[in-house]
Structure formats: C-alpha cells, structure tokens
Motif scaffolding. Structure first.
Motif, PDB file in Angstrom:
ATOM      1  N   GLU A   1       0.833  -1.197   0.000  1.00  0.00           N
ATOM      2  CA  GLU A   1       0.000   0.000   0.000  1.00  0.00           C
ATOM      3  C   GLU A   1       0.870   1.250   0.000  1.00  0.00           C
ATOM      4  O   GLU A   1       1.879   1.322   0.696  1.00  0.00           O
ATOM      5  CB  GLU A   1      -0.939   0.031   1.205  1.00  0.00           C
ATOM      6  N   ILE A   2       0.462   2.192  -0.834  1.00  0.00           N
ATOM      7  CA  ILE A   2       1.138   3.493  -0.881  1.00  0.00           C
ATOM      8  C   ILE A   2       0.087   4.561  -0.592  1.00  0.00           C
ATOM      9  O   ILE A   2      -1.113   4.319  -0.740  1.00  0.00           O
ATOM     10  CB  ILE A   2       1.829   3.743  -2.242  1.00  0.00           C
ATOM     11  N   PRO A   3       0.526   5.749  -0.179  1.00  0.00           N
ATOM     12  CA  PRO A   3      -0.453   6.796   0.147  1.00  0.00           C
ATOM     13  C   PRO A   3      -1.316   7.157  -1.053  1.00  0.00           C
ATOM     14  O   PRO A   3      -0.857   7.155  -2.192  1.00  0.00           O
ATOM     15  CB  PRO A   3       0.418   7.978   0.563  1.00  0.00           C
ATOM     16  N   GLU A   4      -2.545   7.479  -0.774  1.00  0.00           N
ATOM     17  CA  GLU A   4      -3.482   7.949  -1.795  1.00  0.00           C
ATOM     18  C   GLU A   4      -3.449   9.472  -1.783  1.00  0.00           C
ATOM     19  O   GLU A   4      -3.198  10.080  -0.747  1.00  0.00           O
ATOM     20  CB  GLU A   4      -4.889   7.435  -1.485  1.00  0.00           C
ATOM     21  N   TYR A   5      -3.683  10.081  -2.932  1.00  0.00           N
ATOM     22  CA  TYR A   5      -3.774  11.542  -2.974  1.00  0.00           C
ATOM     23  C   TYR A   5      -4.853  12.001  -2.001  1.00  0.00           C
ATOM     24  O   TYR A   5      -5.903  11.349  -1.880  1.00  0.00           O
ATOM     25  CB  TYR A   5      -4.090  12.030  -4.385  1.00  0.00           C
ATOM     26  N   SER A   6      -4.614  13.092  -1.320  1.00  0.00           N
ATOM     27  CA  SER A   6      -5.519  13.536  -0.258  1.00  0.00           C
ATOM     28  C   SER A   6      -6.951  13.741  -0.743  1.00  0.00           C
ATOM     29  O   SER A   6      -7.893  13.489   0.001  1.00  0.00           O
ATOM     30  CB  SER A   6      -4.993  14.813   0.395  1.00  0.00           C
ATOM     31  N   CYS A   7      -7.132  14.153  -1.992  1.00  0.00           N
ATOM     32  CA  CYS A   7      -8.494  14.357  -2.496  1.00  0.00           C
ATOM     33  C   CYS A   7      -9.235  13.032  -2.691  1.00  0.00           C
ATOM     34  O   CYS A   7     -10.462  13.010  -2.759  1.00  0.00           O
ATOM     35  CB  CYS A   7      -8.477  15.151  -3.794  1.00  0.00           C
TER      36      CYS A   7
ATOM     37  N   GLN B   1      -3.392   0.228 -13.053  1.00  0.00           N
ATOM     38  CA  GLN B   1      -2.689   1.147 -13.950  1.00  0.00           C
ATOM     39  C   GLN B   1      -1.196   0.869 -13.986  1.00  0.00           C
ATOM     40  O   GLN B   1      -0.568   0.624 -12.975  1.00  0.00           O
ATOM     41  CB  GLN B   1      -2.914   2.591 -13.499  1.00  0.00           C
ATOM     42  N   THR B   2      -0.653   0.907 -15.196  1.00  0.00           N
ATOM     43  CA  THR B   2       0.787   0.828 -15.402  1.00  0.00           C
ATOM     44  C   THR B   2       1.244   2.197 -15.845  1.00  0.00           C
ATOM     45  O   THR B   2       0.458   2.945 -16.410  1.00  0.00           O
ATOM     46  CB  THR B   2       1.133  -0.174 -16.508  1.00  0.00           C
ATOM     47  N   SER B   3       2.333   2.530 -15.760  1.00  0.00           N
ATOM     48  CA  SER B   3       3.414   2.161 -14.884  1.00  0.00           C
ATOM     49  C   SER B   3       3.658   3.332 -13.944  1.00  0.00           C
ATOM     50  O   SER B   3       4.007   4.413 -14.402  1.00  0.00           O
ATOM     51  CB  SER B   3       4.698   1.929 -15.643  1.00  0.00           C
ATOM     52  N   MET B   4       3.474   3.110 -12.685  1.00  0.00           N
ATOM     53  CA  MET B   4       3.707   4.166 -11.713  1.00  0.00           C
ATOM     54  C   MET B   4       5.209   4.357 -11.571  1.00  0.00           C
ATOM     55  O   MET B   4       5.928   3.423 -11.249  1.00  0.00           O
ATOM     56  CB  MET B   4       3.089   3.833 -10.360  1.00  0.00           C
ATOM     57  N   THR B   5       5.663   5.550 -11.829  1.00  0.00           N
ATOM     58  CA  THR B   5       7.094   5.826 -11.750  1.00  0.00           C
ATOM     59  C   THR B   5       7.520   5.980 -10.299  1.00  0.00           C
ATOM     60  O   THR B   5       6.692   6.295  -9.429  1.00  0.00           O
ATOM     61  CB  THR B   5       7.452   7.124 -12.509  1.00  0.00           C
ATOM     62  N   PRO B   6       8.789   5.768 -10.025  1.00  0.00           N
ATOM     63  CA  PRO B   6       9.283   6.025  -8.669  1.00  0.00           C
ATOM     64  C   PRO B   6       9.025   7.472  -8.239  1.00  0.00           C
ATOM     65  O   PRO B   6       8.765   7.736  -7.065  1.00  0.00           O
ATOM     66  CB  PRO B   6      10.773   5.724  -8.767  1.00  0.00           C
ATOM     67  N   GLU B   7       9.045   8.407  -9.187  1.00  0.00           N
ATOM     68  CA  GLU B   7       8.763   9.811  -8.867  1.00  0.00           C
ATOM     69  C   GLU B   7       7.307  10.000  -8.436  1.00  0.00           C
ATOM     70  O   GLU B   7       7.029  10.766  -7.506  1.00  0.00           O
ATOM     71  CB  GLU B   7       9.083  10.713 -10.069  1.00  0.00           C
ATOM     72  N   ASP B   8       6.382   9.310  -9.121  1.00  0.00           N
ATOM     73  CA  ASP B   8       4.968   9.368  -8.722  1.00  0.00           C
ATOM     74  C   ASP B   8       4.786   8.833  -7.307  1.00  0.00           C
ATOM     75  O   ASP B   8       4.075   9.420  -6.495  1.00  0.00           O
ATOM     76  CB  ASP B   8       4.093   8.542  -9.674  1.00  0.00           C
ATOM     77  N   GLU B   9       5.435   7.707  -7.041  1.00  0.00           N
ATOM     78  CA  GLU B   9       5.339   7.118  -5.710  1.00  0.00           C
ATOM     79  C   GLU B   9       5.930   8.054  -4.655  1.00  0.00           C
ATOM     80  O   GLU B   9       5.335   8.271  -3.598  1.00  0.00           O
ATOM     81  CB  GLU B   9       6.064   5.766  -5.676  1.00  0.00           C
ATOM     82  N   ALA B  10       7.080   8.639  -4.950  1.00  0.00           N
ATOM     83  CA  ALA B  10       7.722   9.562  -3.997  1.00  0.00           C
ATOM     84  C   ALA B  10       6.843  10.774  -3.732  1.00  0.00           C
ATOM     85  O   ALA B  10       6.744  11.238  -2.577  1.00  0.00           O
ATOM     86  CB  ALA B  10       9.088   9.987  -4.520  1.00  0.00           C
ATOM     87  N   ALA B  11       6.177  11.284  -4.761  1.00  0.00           N
ATOM     88  CA  ALA B  11       5.302  12.441  -4.583  1.00  0.00           C
ATOM     89  C   ALA B  11       4.136  12.101  -3.654  1.00  0.00           C
ATOM     90  O   ALA B  11       3.756  12.903  -2.800  1.00  0.00           O
ATOM     91  CB  ALA B  11       4.784  12.922  -5.929  1.00  0.00           C
ATOM     92  N   ARG B  12       3.591  10.911  -3.796  1.00  0.00           N
ATOM     93  CA  ARG B  12       2.506  10.491  -2.913  1.00  0.00           C
ATOM     94  C   ARG B  12       2.982  10.359  -1.472  1.00  0.00           C
ATOM     95  O   ARG B  12       2.302  10.766  -0.548  1.00  0.00           O
ATOM     96  CB  ARG B  12       1.914   9.166  -3.383  1.00  0.00           C
ATOM     97  N   ARG B  13       4.160   9.776  -1.308  1.00  0.00           N
ATOM     98  CA  ARG B  13       4.697   9.610   0.047  1.00  0.00           C
ATOM     99  C   ARG B  13       5.032  10.967   0.675  1.00  0.00           C
ATOM    100  O   ARG B  13       4.815  11.163   1.857  1.00  0.00           O
ATOM    101  CB  ARG B  13       5.910   8.700   0.027  1.00  0.00           C
ATOM    102  N   ALA B  14       5.507  11.896  -0.125  1.00  0.00           N
ATOM    103  CA  ALA B  14       5.875  13.227   0.393  1.00  0.00           C
ATOM    104  C   ALA B  14       4.660  14.008   0.874  1.00  0.00           C
ATOM    105  O   ALA B  14       4.746  14.747   1.845  1.00  0.00           O
ATOM    106  CB  ALA B  14       6.615  14.012  -0.681  1.00  0.00           C
TER     107      ALA B  14
END
Length: 184
Positions: free
Chosen positions: A121-127, A168-181
């Motif tokens: 599980e990774i963070p979901e966008y707040s909205c 959905q493919t392909s979540m980039t490491p940058e997308d994941e990092a943005a969610r975690r941040a």
C-alpha cells in the motif's frame, strides 16, 4: 469469478502488459494485439488515448512529426459493474474467457502473494482518501486502486468497499515519492 479472468488481472499486475503489449508499445503494436475496435481521442497538445472498453492506452509526443511515446495503460475494472459484456475486448475475451462484474481485491492480492508477487500500500492523494486506496507491485510498477469507503460523490454506487476500481501501469518512482511526500 472464473479463473480465466483472474488470470488476466494477475498477468496484468505481474507483467504490466495486456496480451503482451504495455505502456511502451506504439499504437500500431497495440492494434496488432487488441484489434481495431477502439475509440480514439487525441489533442493538439500532444496526447492521445485509445479506449478498448476495459483497457485504455495513453501516448504522448512533443510535436506532430514525432512518434507516439507510450505513457500508461489503465484497466478500468469498475466499468464491468455496469454489466456490459462487450466492454471486454474480443482478443482479451478470446484468451481469458468470461469476466464477472466485480473484482475483489482480497482475492486478487491473496492469489498474487501465493505467486510471490506482493502488493504494497502506498499513500493515496488527499483528495481521494479515504475513498480509494492504492497498492503498488514494486517490480512491475503496476498500481491497483481499490474502493476504500463510500462517499456521496466519490465512488460509484455499483461498487462495494474492497472492489478493485482500476489497475494502472506504470507508476514511476517519482509518482510514488510524490505520494509519500504529501503524507510525510
């Protein structure tokens, strides 16, 4: 759910492809695999997508003379809840058979884990939180979005908590990092 449709979802999450085509493939290659029955939308801003019913392929380019570069693929699992069997592309149906109208996340996750394919599980966008939850397969970079809760305008009435909304493919490491941040 038939084992064949589960196999489709398991293959997609594990490999990041549908019938051997994925986000990096050009439009012609996708047409070879899935056929010419699709809706297409392109913009003058350099983006295009093809809607194959259950699956959508997205491309982009910087100018009209450049080749299309694949961006991502989304499997719109939630569309099956409308009970239209024609949403499943003929080539996909020929390979995997009949699809049911819902995909339970717990079942998919359990079967993937038995194959050694974890979902984290990774963070979901707040909205979108808490209405949606997202799980990432770290090797294939495929994200599985699940209905987390019902809200007045946020989730389809025809889905239950725990149903897969999309893959959905392909979540980039940058997308994941943005969610975690955003939650950090």
């Amino acid at each position: 759910m038939t084992p064949y449709s589960l196999a489709f979802y398991m293959d997609a999450v594990t490999t990041g492809t549908l019938l051997g085509v994925g986000p990096a493939d050009p439009p012609d290659r996708v047409t070879e695999a899935l056929g010419s029955s699709f809706g297409e939308h392109s913009s003058d801003r350099g983006s295009m997508f093809r809607d194959y019913g259950l699956a959508e392929f997205f491309w982009e380019r910087t100018s009209g003379s450049d080749p299309w570069k694949g961006h991502h693929v989304t499997i719109q699992v939630h569309r099956l809840a409308y009970r239209d069997p024609e949403l499943v592309n003929a080539a996909v149906r020929a390979r995997y058979g009949r699809f049911t109208y819902r995909l339970r996340f717990d079942k998919l996750r359990r079967l993937l884990e038995r194959r050694g394919v974890p979902l984290v599980e990774i963070p979901e966008y707040s909205c979108n939180a808490p209405y949606f939850r997202t799980f990432l397969q770290p090797d294939s970079r495929v994200a599985v979005t699940v209905i987390g809760a019902h809200g007045e305008y946020s989730t389809p009435d025809n889905l239950r908590v725990g149903d897969v909304y999309n893959i959905q493919t392909s979540m980039t490491p940058e997308d994941e990092a943005a969610r975690r941040a955003q939650t950090g």
